[in-house]
Design a protein around this motif. Structure first.
Motif, PDB file in Angstrom:
ATOM      1  N   ASN A 248       0.805  -1.382   0.029  1.00  0.00           N
ATOM      2  CA  ASN A 248      -0.018  -0.044   0.038  1.00  0.00           C
ATOM      3  C   ASN A 248       0.629   1.046  -0.081  1.00  0.00           C
ATOM      4  O   ASN A 248       0.453   2.502  -0.330  1.00  0.00           O
ATOM      5  CB  ASN A 248      -1.190  -0.064   1.250  1.00  0.00           C
TER       6      ASN A 248
ATOM      7  N   PHE B 203      -0.379   2.508  -5.544  1.00  0.00           N
ATOM      8  CA  PHE B 203      -0.410   1.120  -5.742  1.00  0.00           C
ATOM      9  C   PHE B 203      -1.674   0.745  -6.366  1.00  0.00           C
ATOM     10  O   PHE B 203      -1.492  -0.221  -7.431  1.00  0.00           O
ATOM     11  CB  PHE B 203      -0.422   0.352  -4.427  1.00  0.00           C
ATOM     12  N   SER B 204      -2.836   1.422  -6.305  1.00  0.00           N
ATOM     13  CA  SER B 204      -3.857   1.397  -7.379  1.00  0.00           C
ATOM     14  C   SER B 204      -3.772   1.520  -8.734  1.00  0.00           C
ATOM     15  O   SER B 204      -3.958   0.741  -9.475  1.00  0.00           O
ATOM     16  CB  SER B 204      -4.941   2.166  -6.616  1.00  0.00           C
TER      17      SER B 204
ATOM     18  N   SER C 278      -0.484  -6.203   2.766  1.00  0.00           N
ATOM     19  CA  SER C 278      -1.199  -4.964   2.960  1.00  0.00           C
ATOM     20  C   SER C 278      -1.064  -4.598   4.416  1.00  0.00           C
ATOM     21  O   SER C 278      -1.349  -5.280   5.153  1.00  0.00           O
ATOM     22  CB  SER C 278      -2.533  -5.086   2.560  1.00  0.00           C
TER      23      SER C 278
ATOM     24  N   ASP D 191      -1.915   6.742  -3.605  1.00  0.00           N
ATOM     25  CA  ASP D 191      -2.653   5.756  -4.276  1.00  0.00           C
ATOM     26  C   ASP D 191      -1.792   5.130  -5.483  1.00  0.00           C
ATOM     27  O   ASP D 191      -2.282   4.777  -6.651  1.00  0.00           O
ATOM     28  CB  ASP D 191      -4.044   6.213  -5.000  1.00  0.00           C
TER      29      ASP D 191
ATOM     30  N   ILE E 133      -4.192   0.631   3.928  1.00  0.00           N
ATOM     31  CA  ILE E 133      -4.970   0.276   2.869  1.00  0.00           C
ATOM     32  C   ILE E 133      -6.062   1.063   2.673  1.00  0.00           C
ATOM     33  O   ILE E 133      -6.696   1.747   3.848  1.00  0.00           O
ATOM     34  CB  ILE E 133      -5.713  -1.272   3.050  1.00  0.00           C
ATOM     35  N   SER E 134      -6.366   1.599   1.504  1.00  0.00           N
ATOM     36  CA  SER E 134      -6.989   2.533   1.141  1.00  0.00           C
ATOM     37  C   SER E 134      -8.504   2.273   0.695  1.00  0.00           C
ATOM     38  O   SER E 134      -8.654   1.302  -0.229  1.00  0.00           O
ATOM     39  CB  SER E 134      -6.813   3.789   0.224  1.00  0.00           C
TER      40      SER E 134
ATOM     41  N   THR F  41     -10.512  -0.392  -6.544  1.00  0.00           N
ATOM     42  CA  THR F  41      -9.881  -0.946  -7.659  1.00  0.00           C
ATOM     43  C   THR F  41     -10.003  -2.522  -7.935  1.00  0.00           C
ATOM     44  O   THR F  41      -9.881  -3.205  -9.031  1.00  0.00           O
ATOM     45  CB  THR F  41      -8.401  -0.597  -7.467  1.00  0.00           C
TER      46      THR F  41
ATOM     47  N   THR G 182      -9.762   3.348  -2.051  1.00  0.00           N
ATOM     48  CA  THR G 182      -9.406   3.555  -3.371  1.00  0.00           C
ATOM     49  C   THR G 182      -9.022   2.242  -3.740  1.00  0.00           C
ATOM     50  O   THR G 182      -9.453   1.385  -4.919  1.00  0.00           O
ATOM     51  CB  THR G 182      -8.410   4.637  -3.787  1.00  0.00           C
ATOM     52  N   LEU G 183      -8.142   1.677  -3.047  1.00  0.00           N
ATOM     53  CA  LEU G 183      -7.559   0.228  -3.585  1.00  0.00           C
ATOM     54  C   LEU G 183      -8.622  -1.073  -3.404  1.00  0.00           C
ATOM     55  O   LEU G 183      -8.693  -1.829  -4.525  1.00  0.00           O
ATOM     56  CB  LEU G 183      -6.454  -0.285  -2.384  1.00  0.00           C
TER      57      LEU G 183
END
Ligand code: SF4
Length: 472
Positions: A233, A245-246, A266, A243, A271-272, A278, A274-275
Protein backbone atom coordinates in the motif's frame (compact mmCIF):
# COMPACT_ATOMS: atom_id res chain seq x y z
CA UNK A 1 10.81 11.73 0.52
CA UNK A 2 13.35 8.95 -0.03
CA UNK A 3 16.55 9.55 -1.98
CA UNK A 4 15.87 8.31 -5.52
CA UNK A 5 19.57 7.69 -6.08
CA UNK A 6 19.04 4.27 -4.60
CA UNK A 7 19.01 2.68 -8.05
CA UNK A 8 22.26 0.91 -8.92
CA UNK A 9 23.68 2.33 -12.14
CA UNK A 10 23.57 0.32 -15.37
CA UNK A 11 27.39 0.40 -15.51
CA UNK A 12 27.62 -1.26 -12.11
CA UNK A 13 25.17 -3.97 -13.14
CA UNK A 14 27.16 -4.46 -16.37
CA UNK A 15 30.33 -4.93 -14.29
CA UNK A 16 28.60 -7.70 -12.38
CA UNK A 17 27.66 -9.32 -15.68
CA UNK A 18 31.37 -9.28 -16.59
CA UNK A 19 32.12 -11.16 -13.37
CA UNK A 20 29.46 -13.71 -14.29
CA UNK A 21 31.19 -14.30 -17.62
CA UNK A 22 34.61 -14.53 -15.94
CA UNK A 23 33.37 -17.20 -13.56
CA UNK A 24 31.80 -19.06 -16.48
CA UNK A 25 35.07 -18.88 -18.39
CA UNK A 26 37.00 -20.12 -15.39
CA UNK A 27 34.68 -23.09 -15.01
CA UNK A 28 35.96 -23.99 -18.49
CA UNK A 29 32.93 -25.98 -19.53
CA UNK A 30 33.21 -28.27 -16.48
CA UNK A 31 29.81 -29.29 -15.10
CA UNK A 32 29.43 -27.51 -11.77
CA UNK A 33 26.38 -27.62 -9.51
CA UNK A 34 24.81 -24.94 -7.30
CA UNK A 35 22.27 -25.51 -4.57
CA UNK A 36 20.16 -22.63 -3.18
CA UNK A 37 18.09 -23.12 -0.02
CA UNK A 38 15.49 -20.49 0.88
CA UNK A 39 14.12 -19.69 4.32
CA UNK A 40 11.28 -17.28 5.10
CA UNK A 41 8.95 -15.18 3.00
CA UNK A 42 8.08 -14.82 -0.69
CA UNK A 43 10.40 -11.85 -1.00
CA UNK A 44 13.23 -14.21 -0.08
CA UNK A 45 11.97 -16.71 -2.66
CA UNK A 46 12.13 -13.90 -5.20
CA UNK A 47 15.67 -12.99 -4.08
CA UNK A 48 16.69 -16.63 -4.45
CA UNK A 49 15.35 -16.57 -8.01
CA UNK A 50 17.77 -13.71 -8.66
CA UNK A 51 20.65 -15.62 -7.10
CA UNK A 52 19.76 -18.65 -9.22
CA UNK A 53 19.46 -16.45 -12.32
CA UNK A 54 23.00 -15.20 -11.72
CA UNK A 55 24.33 -18.72 -11.04
CA UNK A 56 22.85 -19.98 -14.31
CA UNK A 57 24.54 -17.11 -16.19
CA UNK A 58 27.81 -18.12 -14.52
CA UNK A 59 27.44 -21.61 -16.00
CA UNK A 60 26.28 -23.50 -12.92
CA UNK A 61 23.59 -26.17 -13.08
CA UNK A 62 21.02 -25.93 -10.29
CA UNK A 63 20.54 -28.95 -8.07
CA UNK A 64 18.26 -29.88 -5.16
CA UNK A 65 20.97 -32.15 -3.82
CA UNK A 66 23.43 -30.58 -1.36
CA UNK A 67 25.76 -33.59 -1.68
CA UNK A 68 26.60 -33.00 -5.35
CA UNK A 69 26.85 -29.20 -5.12
CA UNK A 70 29.99 -27.15 -5.79
CA UNK A 71 28.31 -24.06 -4.36
CA UNK A 72 25.75 -24.11 -1.55
CA UNK A 73 23.85 -20.94 -0.65
CA UNK A 74 21.50 -20.48 2.30
CA UNK A 75 19.21 -17.48 1.80
CA UNK A 76 18.12 -16.83 5.38
CA UNK A 77 15.26 -15.19 7.30
CA UNK A 78 15.44 -13.10 10.49
CA UNK A 79 11.78 -12.88 11.42
CA UNK A 80 11.71 -15.73 13.95
CA UNK A 81 14.30 -17.33 16.15
CA UNK A 82 13.53 -20.90 15.14
CA UNK A 83 14.32 -20.14 11.47
CA UNK A 84 17.72 -18.83 12.60
CA UNK A 85 18.31 -21.94 14.72
CA UNK A 86 17.53 -24.10 11.71
CA UNK A 87 20.13 -22.22 9.65
CA UNK A 88 22.79 -22.70 12.35
CA UNK A 89 21.94 -26.40 12.53
CA UNK A 90 22.04 -26.84 8.77
CA UNK A 91 25.28 -24.88 8.49
CA UNK A 92 26.87 -27.13 11.10
CA UNK A 93 25.77 -30.14 9.05
CA UNK A 94 27.67 -28.82 6.01
CA UNK A 95 31.01 -29.20 7.80
CA UNK A 96 31.37 -32.83 6.76
CA UNK A 97 30.66 -31.94 3.11
CA UNK A 98 33.40 -29.34 3.20
CA UNK A 99 35.77 -31.94 4.68
CA UNK A 100 34.95 -34.35 1.86
CA UNK A 101 35.25 -31.62 -0.77
CA UNK A 102 37.50 -28.73 0.34
CA UNK A 103 36.77 -26.79 -2.85
CA UNK A 104 33.04 -26.65 -1.97
CA UNK A 105 31.92 -23.01 -1.55
CA UNK A 106 29.43 -22.30 1.20
CA UNK A 107 27.60 -18.96 1.24
CA UNK A 108 25.01 -17.50 3.61
CA UNK A 109 22.94 -14.47 2.61
CA UNK A 110 19.63 -12.78 3.43
CA UNK A 111 18.10 -10.97 6.39
CA UNK A 112 19.58 -13.07 9.19
CA UNK A 113 23.20 -12.28 8.30
CA UNK A 114 22.46 -8.58 7.76
CA UNK A 115 22.46 -8.39 11.58
CA UNK A 116 26.03 -7.59 12.59
CA UNK A 117 26.14 -9.88 15.63
CA UNK A 118 25.09 -12.82 13.46
CA UNK A 119 27.60 -12.09 10.69
CA UNK A 120 30.27 -11.87 13.41
CA UNK A 121 29.17 -15.20 14.93
CA UNK A 122 29.33 -16.95 11.55
CA UNK A 123 32.73 -15.41 10.87
CA UNK A 124 34.11 -16.62 14.20
CA UNK A 125 32.38 -19.95 14.70
CA UNK A 126 31.55 -21.28 11.23
CA UNK A 127 34.97 -21.22 9.63
CA UNK A 128 33.78 -23.44 6.76
CA UNK A 129 31.52 -20.63 5.49
CA UNK A 130 33.29 -18.81 2.64
CA UNK A 131 30.89 -16.02 1.79
CA UNK A 132 28.39 -13.90 3.74
CA UNK A 133 26.36 -11.14 2.12
CA UNK A 134 23.15 -9.27 3.01
CA UNK A 135 20.10 -8.14 1.02
CA UNK A 136 21.81 -4.82 0.20
CA UNK A 137 24.77 -6.53 -1.48
CA UNK A 138 22.85 -9.28 -3.29
CA UNK A 139 23.37 -7.50 -6.61
CA UNK A 140 27.14 -7.80 -6.09
CA UNK A 141 26.98 -11.57 -5.66
CA UNK A 142 28.99 -12.32 -8.86
CA UNK A 143 31.99 -10.18 -7.82
CA UNK A 144 31.84 -11.48 -4.24
CA UNK A 145 31.78 -15.08 -5.49
CA UNK A 146 34.65 -14.26 -7.85
CA UNK A 147 36.74 -13.08 -4.90
CA UNK A 148 36.08 -16.39 -3.17
CA UNK A 149 36.68 -18.65 -6.18
CA UNK A 150 39.61 -16.86 -7.78
CA UNK A 151 41.35 -15.04 -4.94
CA UNK A 152 40.60 -17.78 -2.40
CA UNK A 153 39.43 -15.12 0.04
CA UNK A 154 36.84 -15.49 2.75
CA UNK A 155 34.36 -12.66 2.08
CA UNK A 156 31.93 -11.04 4.55
CA UNK A 157 30.07 -8.12 2.99
CA UNK A 158 26.94 -6.79 4.68
CA UNK A 159 27.72 -3.15 3.99
CA UNK A 160 25.54 -0.68 2.15
CA UNK A 161 22.13 0.86 2.46
CA UNK A 162 18.86 -0.03 0.77
CA UNK A 163 19.23 -0.15 -3.00
CA UNK A 164 17.22 -1.08 -6.08
CA UNK A 165 19.07 -3.19 -8.62
CA UNK A 166 17.43 -3.69 -12.02
CA UNK A 167 18.62 -5.96 -14.81
CA UNK A 168 19.74 -8.90 -12.64
CA UNK A 169 18.86 -12.18 -14.36
CA UNK A 170 15.97 -13.95 -12.66
CA UNK A 171 15.34 -17.68 -12.75
CA UNK A 172 11.64 -18.42 -12.95
CA UNK A 173 10.62 -22.05 -12.75
CA UNK A 174 8.73 -21.89 -16.03
CA UNK A 175 5.29 -22.39 -14.46
CA UNK A 176 2.23 -20.19 -14.90
CA UNK A 177 2.75 -18.25 -11.65
CA UNK A 178 5.46 -15.77 -10.71
CA UNK A 179 6.41 -13.41 -7.90
CA UNK A 180 7.34 -9.83 -8.75
CA UNK A 181 8.76 -7.54 -6.06
CA UNK A 182 7.46 -4.01 -6.50
CA UNK A 183 9.24 -2.44 -3.55
CA UNK A 184 11.78 -3.22 -0.90
CA UNK A 185 12.20 -2.32 2.76
CA UNK A 186 9.78 -1.03 5.36
CA UNK A 187 9.25 2.23 7.27
CA UNK A 188 6.87 0.98 9.90
CA UNK A 189 9.03 -0.28 12.76
CA UNK A 190 6.44 -2.53 14.33
CA UNK A 191 8.04 -3.07 17.72
CA UNK A 192 8.41 -6.86 17.37
CA UNK A 193 9.86 -6.81 13.85
CA UNK A 194 13.45 -6.87 12.67
CA UNK A 195 12.67 -6.31 8.96
CA UNK A 196 13.17 -2.50 8.81
CA UNK A 197 16.60 -2.94 10.41
CA UNK A 198 17.76 -5.53 7.89
CA UNK A 199 15.92 -4.54 4.70
CA UNK A 200 16.21 -0.76 5.05
CA UNK A 201 13.69 1.98 4.26
CA UNK A 202 10.92 1.69 1.65
CA UNK A 203 12.08 1.93 -1.94
CA UNK A 204 9.61 1.59 -4.82
CA UNK A 205 10.79 0.19 -8.13
CA UNK A 206 10.06 2.34 -11.17
CA UNK A 207 6.70 1.49 -12.66
CA UNK A 208 8.13 0.82 -16.13
CA UNK A 209 10.70 -1.64 -14.74
CA UNK A 210 7.91 -3.59 -13.02
CA UNK A 211 5.61 -3.55 -16.05
CA UNK A 212 8.42 -4.63 -18.39
CA UNK A 213 9.27 -7.53 -16.09
CA UNK A 214 5.63 -8.63 -16.07
CA UNK A 215 5.33 -8.27 -19.86
CA UNK A 216 8.37 -10.53 -20.27
CA UNK A 217 6.90 -13.04 -17.84
CA UNK A 218 3.60 -13.00 -19.71
CA UNK A 219 5.41 -13.71 -22.98
CA UNK A 220 7.06 -16.73 -21.37
CA UNK A 221 3.69 -18.19 -20.32
CA UNK A 222 3.08 -16.71 -16.86
CA UNK A 223 -0.65 -16.21 -16.18
CA UNK A 224 -0.71 -15.25 -12.52
CA UNK A 225 1.38 -12.59 -10.82
CA UNK A 226 1.90 -12.06 -7.10
CA UNK A 227 3.10 -8.51 -6.46
CA UNK A 228 5.34 -8.42 -3.41
CA UNK A 229 6.33 -5.81 -0.89
CA UNK A 230 6.55 -5.52 2.89
CA UNK A 231 3.71 -3.01 2.61
CA UNK A 232 2.46 -2.76 -0.97
CA UNK A 233 0.00 0.00 0.00
CA UNK A 234 3.00 2.29 0.36
CA UNK A 235 4.08 1.79 -3.25
CA UNK A 236 5.08 5.17 -4.70
CA UNK A 237 4.95 7.05 -1.38
CA UNK A 238 8.74 7.43 -1.41
CA UNK A 239 8.20 9.47 -4.60
CA UNK A 240 5.47 11.56 -2.98
CA UNK A 241 2.63 9.75 -4.77
CA UNK A 242 -0.69 8.77 -3.24
CA UNK A 243 -2.66 5.73 -4.39
CA UNK A 244 0.37 4.69 -6.46
CA UNK A 245 -0.37 1.02 -5.78
CA UNK A 246 -3.92 1.25 -7.15
CA UNK A 247 -2.61 2.88 -10.31
CA UNK A 248 0.09 0.24 -10.68
CA UNK A 249 -2.50 -2.52 -10.31
CA UNK A 250 -4.62 -0.98 -13.06
CA UNK A 251 -1.62 -0.93 -15.39
CA UNK A 252 -0.76 -4.55 -14.61
CA UNK A 253 -4.37 -5.43 -15.48
CA UNK A 254 -3.78 -4.03 -18.97
CA UNK A 255 -1.01 -6.54 -19.74
CA UNK A 256 -2.21 -9.19 -22.17
CA UNK A 257 -1.85 -12.75 -21.00
CA UNK A 258 -1.88 -11.95 -17.29
CA UNK A 259 -5.20 -13.32 -16.04
CA UNK A 260 -4.80 -13.17 -12.27
CA UNK A 261 -3.16 -10.63 -10.02
CA UNK A 262 -2.58 -11.02 -6.29
CA UNK A 263 -0.49 -9.03 -3.84
CA UNK A 264 0.95 -9.15 -0.37
CA UNK A 265 1.31 -7.75 2.21
CA UNK A 266 -1.08 -4.90 2.90
CA UNK A 267 -0.67 -2.91 6.08
CA UNK A 268 -4.14 -2.24 7.56
CA UNK A 269 -3.17 1.34 8.44
CA UNK A 270 -2.42 2.14 4.78
CA UNK A 271 -5.06 0.19 2.87
CA UNK A 272 -7.33 2.73 1.21
CA UNK A 273 -10.93 2.59 -0.02
CA UNK A 274 -9.46 3.43 -3.45
CA UNK A 275 -7.51 0.18 -3.43
CA UNK A 276 -10.57 -1.85 -2.45
CA UNK A 277 -12.57 -0.18 -5.24
CA UNK A 278 -9.76 -0.93 -7.70
CA UNK A 279 -9.87 -4.58 -6.64
CA UNK A 280 -13.64 -4.74 -7.00
CA UNK A 281 -13.63 -3.08 -10.43
CA UNK A 282 -10.93 -5.17 -12.07
CA UNK A 283 -11.75 -8.80 -12.79
CA UNK A 284 -8.12 -9.79 -13.05
CA UNK A 285 -7.38 -8.78 -9.44
CA UNK A 286 -8.36 -11.77 -7.34
CA UNK A 287 -10.93 -11.18 -4.63
CA UNK A 288 -8.44 -12.24 -2.03
CA UNK A 289 -6.84 -10.08 0.62
CA UNK A 290 -4.13 -10.80 3.15
CA UNK A 291 -4.52 -8.20 5.89
CA UNK A 292 -2.25 -8.83 8.88
CA UNK A 293 -4.13 -8.14 12.11
CA UNK A 294 -1.48 -9.35 14.62
CA UNK A 295 -3.71 -8.71 17.66
CA UNK A 296 -7.34 -7.84 18.39
CA UNK A 297 -6.47 -5.77 21.45
CA UNK A 298 -6.07 -2.03 20.93
CA UNK A 299 -3.65 -1.87 23.84
CA UNK A 300 -1.41 -4.53 22.30
CA UNK A 301 -1.75 -3.01 18.82
CA UNK A 302 -0.53 0.27 20.26
CA UNK A 303 2.44 -1.43 21.93
CA UNK A 304 3.17 -3.13 18.64
CA UNK A 305 3.16 0.31 16.96
CA UNK A 306 0.68 -0.90 14.38
CA UNK A 307 -1.14 2.45 14.10
CA UNK A 308 -4.70 1.15 13.71
CA UNK A 309 -7.38 0.00 16.09
CA UNK A 310 -9.46 -3.16 15.98
CA UNK A 311 -12.49 -1.01 15.09
CA UNK A 312 -10.71 0.66 12.16
CA UNK A 313 -9.50 -2.73 10.97
CA UNK A 314 -13.03 -4.15 11.03
CA UNK A 315 -14.30 -1.14 9.05
CA UNK A 316 -11.86 -2.07 6.28
CA UNK A 317 -13.05 -5.69 6.39
CA UNK A 318 -16.65 -4.48 6.18
CA UNK A 319 -15.98 -2.32 3.15
CA UNK A 320 -14.05 -5.12 1.44
CA UNK A 321 -16.95 -7.50 2.01
CA UNK A 322 -19.51 -4.96 0.80
CA UNK A 323 -17.57 -4.34 -2.41
CA UNK A 324 -16.55 -7.99 -2.92
CA UNK A 325 -19.02 -10.33 -1.16
CA UNK A 326 -17.01 -13.43 -2.13
CA UNK A 327 -13.67 -12.04 -0.93
CA UNK A 328 -11.32 -14.50 0.79
CA UNK A 329 -9.57 -12.98 3.78
CA UNK A 330 -6.40 -14.18 5.45
CA UNK A 331 -4.32 -12.70 8.22
CA UNK A 332 -1.25 -12.99 10.46
CA UNK A 333 -1.64 -13.29 14.23
CA UNK A 334 1.06 -13.12 16.89
CA UNK A 335 0.21 -14.99 20.09
CA UNK A 336 2.08 -14.18 23.29
CA UNK A 337 3.34 -10.67 22.55
CA UNK A 338 5.21 -9.84 25.81
CA UNK A 339 2.43 -7.83 27.46
CA UNK A 340 -0.51 -9.85 26.09
CA UNK A 341 -3.00 -10.80 28.84
CA UNK A 342 -5.81 -13.34 28.67
CA UNK A 343 -8.22 -10.44 28.12
CA UNK A 344 -6.16 -9.16 25.17
CA UNK A 345 -6.06 -12.63 23.69
CA UNK A 346 -9.84 -13.02 23.99
CA UNK A 347 -10.21 -9.85 21.91
CA UNK A 348 -8.11 -11.47 19.18
CA UNK A 349 -10.44 -14.49 19.19
CA UNK A 350 -13.42 -12.12 18.93
CA UNK A 351 -11.99 -10.56 15.77
CA UNK A 352 -11.21 -13.96 14.30
CA UNK A 353 -14.92 -14.79 14.61
CA UNK A 354 -16.09 -11.39 13.37
CA UNK A 355 -13.76 -11.06 10.38
CA UNK A 356 -14.23 -14.76 9.56
CA UNK A 357 -10.89 -15.40 7.93
CA UNK A 358 -10.50 -18.16 5.39
CA UNK A 359 -7.21 -19.00 7.04
CA UNK A 360 -4.67 -17.45 9.35
CA UNK A 361 -0.90 -17.57 9.66
CA UNK A 362 -0.37 -17.70 13.40
CA UNK A 363 2.91 -17.48 15.24
CA UNK A 364 4.05 -17.48 18.80
CA UNK A 365 5.92 -14.23 19.48
CA UNK A 366 9.63 -14.54 18.82
CA UNK A 367 11.95 -12.12 20.61
CA UNK A 368 14.23 -10.31 18.16
CA UNK A 369 17.31 -8.67 19.57
CA UNK A 370 17.50 -4.97 18.69
CA UNK A 371 13.74 -4.41 18.50
CA UNK A 372 11.74 -2.38 21.04
CA UNK A 373 9.54 -5.30 22.08
CA UNK A 374 12.64 -7.26 23.07
CA UNK A 375 12.92 -4.96 26.10
CA UNK A 376 9.41 -5.81 27.37
CA UNK A 377 8.77 -8.35 30.13
CA UNK A 378 6.57 -11.38 29.43
CA UNK A 379 3.37 -11.39 31.48
CA UNK A 380 2.21 -14.87 30.44
CA UNK A 381 3.97 -18.18 31.03
CA UNK A 382 5.07 -20.42 28.18
CA UNK A 383 2.32 -22.85 29.09
CA UNK A 384 -0.34 -20.13 28.95
CA UNK A 385 0.93 -18.96 25.56
CA UNK A 386 0.95 -22.50 24.14
CA UNK A 387 -2.56 -22.98 25.46
CA UNK A 388 -3.72 -19.74 23.78
CA UNK A 389 -2.11 -20.79 20.54
CA UNK A 390 -3.96 -24.13 20.54
CA UNK A 391 -7.27 -22.48 21.41
CA UNK A 392 -6.82 -20.07 18.55
CA UNK A 393 -6.16 -22.91 16.10
CA UNK A 394 -9.29 -24.71 17.32
CA UNK A 395 -11.42 -21.61 16.72
CA UNK A 396 -9.83 -20.94 13.34
CA UNK A 397 -10.01 -24.53 12.05
CA UNK A 398 -13.79 -24.52 12.51
CA UNK A 399 -14.02 -21.12 10.75
CA UNK A 400 -11.76 -22.26 7.88
CA UNK A 401 -13.99 -25.27 7.32
CA UNK A 402 -17.10 -23.05 7.29
CA UNK A 403 -15.45 -20.72 4.75
CA UNK A 404 -14.48 -23.68 2.55
CA UNK A 405 -17.92 -25.27 2.76
CA UNK A 406 -19.36 -22.17 1.05
CA UNK A 407 -17.55 -23.27 -2.14
CA UNK A 408 -19.31 -26.65 -2.30
CA UNK A 409 -21.50 -26.97 -5.37
CA UNK A 410 -19.90 -23.97 -7.10
CA UNK A 411 -18.09 -24.10 -10.45
CA UNK A 412 -14.76 -22.29 -10.13
CA UNK A 413 -11.81 -21.49 -12.35
CA UNK A 414 -8.65 -23.22 -11.20
CA UNK A 415 -5.11 -22.60 -12.41
CA UNK A 416 -3.50 -26.04 -12.42
CA UNK A 417 -0.10 -26.35 -10.74
CA UNK A 418 0.63 -30.05 -11.29
CA UNK A 419 0.25 -33.33 -9.45
CA UNK A 420 -0.92 -33.17 -5.86
CA UNK A 421 1.97 -33.79 -3.48
CA UNK A 422 -0.26 -35.76 -1.13
CA UNK A 423 -2.14 -37.84 -3.73
CA UNK A 424 -0.41 -38.64 -7.00
CA UNK A 425 -3.71 -39.62 -8.64
CA UNK A 426 -4.95 -36.05 -8.28
CA UNK A 427 -4.04 -32.82 -10.02
CA UNK A 428 -3.90 -29.71 -7.88
CA UNK A 429 -4.42 -26.01 -8.48
CA UNK A 430 -5.76 -22.84 -6.91
CA UNK A 431 -9.04 -21.01 -7.28
CA UNK A 432 -9.40 -17.19 -7.19
CA UNK A 433 -9.32 -17.32 -3.38
CA UNK A 434 -5.91 -19.06 -3.50
CA UNK A 435 -7.46 -22.18 -2.02
CA UNK A 436 -6.05 -25.55 -3.00
CA UNK A 437 -8.41 -27.50 -5.25
CA UNK A 438 -7.69 -31.18 -6.00
CA UNK A 439 -9.39 -33.06 -8.82
CA UNK A 440 -8.80 -36.04 -11.11
CA UNK A 441 -6.89 -35.21 -14.27
CA UNK A 442 -3.63 -35.67 -16.10
CA UNK A 443 -0.32 -33.85 -16.55
CA UNK A 444 -1.48 -32.18 -19.79
CA UNK A 445 -3.56 -29.82 -17.62
CA UNK A 446 -0.53 -28.30 -15.87
CA UNK A 447 -0.42 -24.48 -16.15
CA UNK A 448 -3.90 -24.38 -17.74
CA UNK A 449 -7.07 -22.81 -16.45
CA UNK A 450 -9.84 -25.35 -15.92
CA UNK A 451 -13.40 -25.16 -14.61
CA UNK A 452 -13.95 -27.39 -11.62
CA UNK A 453 -17.18 -28.18 -9.80
CA UNK A 454 -16.38 -28.20 -6.09
CA UNK A 455 -17.82 -31.38 -4.61
CA UNK A 456 -16.28 -31.55 -1.14
CA UNK A 457 -14.72 -29.11 1.31
CA UNK A 458 -12.24 -29.89 4.07
CA UNK A 459 -10.52 -27.47 6.45
CA UNK A 460 -7.47 -26.91 4.21
CA UNK A 461 -8.51 -28.18 0.83
CA UNK A 462 -11.32 -28.36 -1.71
CA UNK A 463 -12.07 -31.36 -3.93
CA UNK A 464 -13.86 -31.23 -7.24
CA UNK A 465 -14.54 -32.60 -10.70
CA UNK A 466 -13.24 -31.05 -13.87
CA UNK A 467 -16.01 -29.61 -16.06
CA UNK A 468 -14.10 -27.83 -18.81
CA UNK A 469 -10.59 -26.96 -19.94
CA UNK A 470 -10.40 -23.24 -20.59
CA UNK A 471 -8.21 -21.91 -23.34
CA UNK A 472 -7.30 -18.53 -21.89
S1 SF4 B 1 4.97 -3.58 8.45
FE1 SF4 B 1 5.68 -4.08 10.50
S2 SF4 B 1 5.65 -6.34 10.51
FE2 SF4 B 1 5.62 -5.73 8.36
S3 SF4 B 1 7.77 -5.69 7.74
FE3 SF4 B 1 7.25 -3.61 8.38
S4 SF4 B 1 7.86 -3.51 10.52
FE4 SF4 B 1 7.76 -5.69 9.97
Amino acid sequence: MADRNVKISKQNIEKQKEFMLLIKKNLGGKKAFAHVETYGCQQNVNDSQRIEGMLLEMGYTLTDNREEADVIIFNTCAVRENAEMRVYGNLGALKHLKKKNPSLIIAVCGCMVQQEHIAARIKAKYRHVDLVFGPHTLWKFPSLLFDVTEHKERVINISGEGVIAEGIPVHYDGGAKAFVSIMYGCNNFCTYCIVPYVRGRERSRDEEDILNEIRTLSQSGVREIMLLGQNVNSYGKDRGETDGFSRLLEKVCEIDGIERIRFMSSHPKDISPTLLHTMAQNEKICNQLHLPLQSGSNRVLSEMNRNYTAEKYLETVKLARTLMPDIALTTDIIVGFPTETEEDFTKTLDILREAKYDSIFSFIYSRREGTKAAELENVATEEEINNRFQRMLDVQNALSYECNAVHEGKIEEVLVEGRSKTDEHMMTGRNYANKIVNFKGDDSLKDKFVKVKITKAQTWILYGEIIEILDK
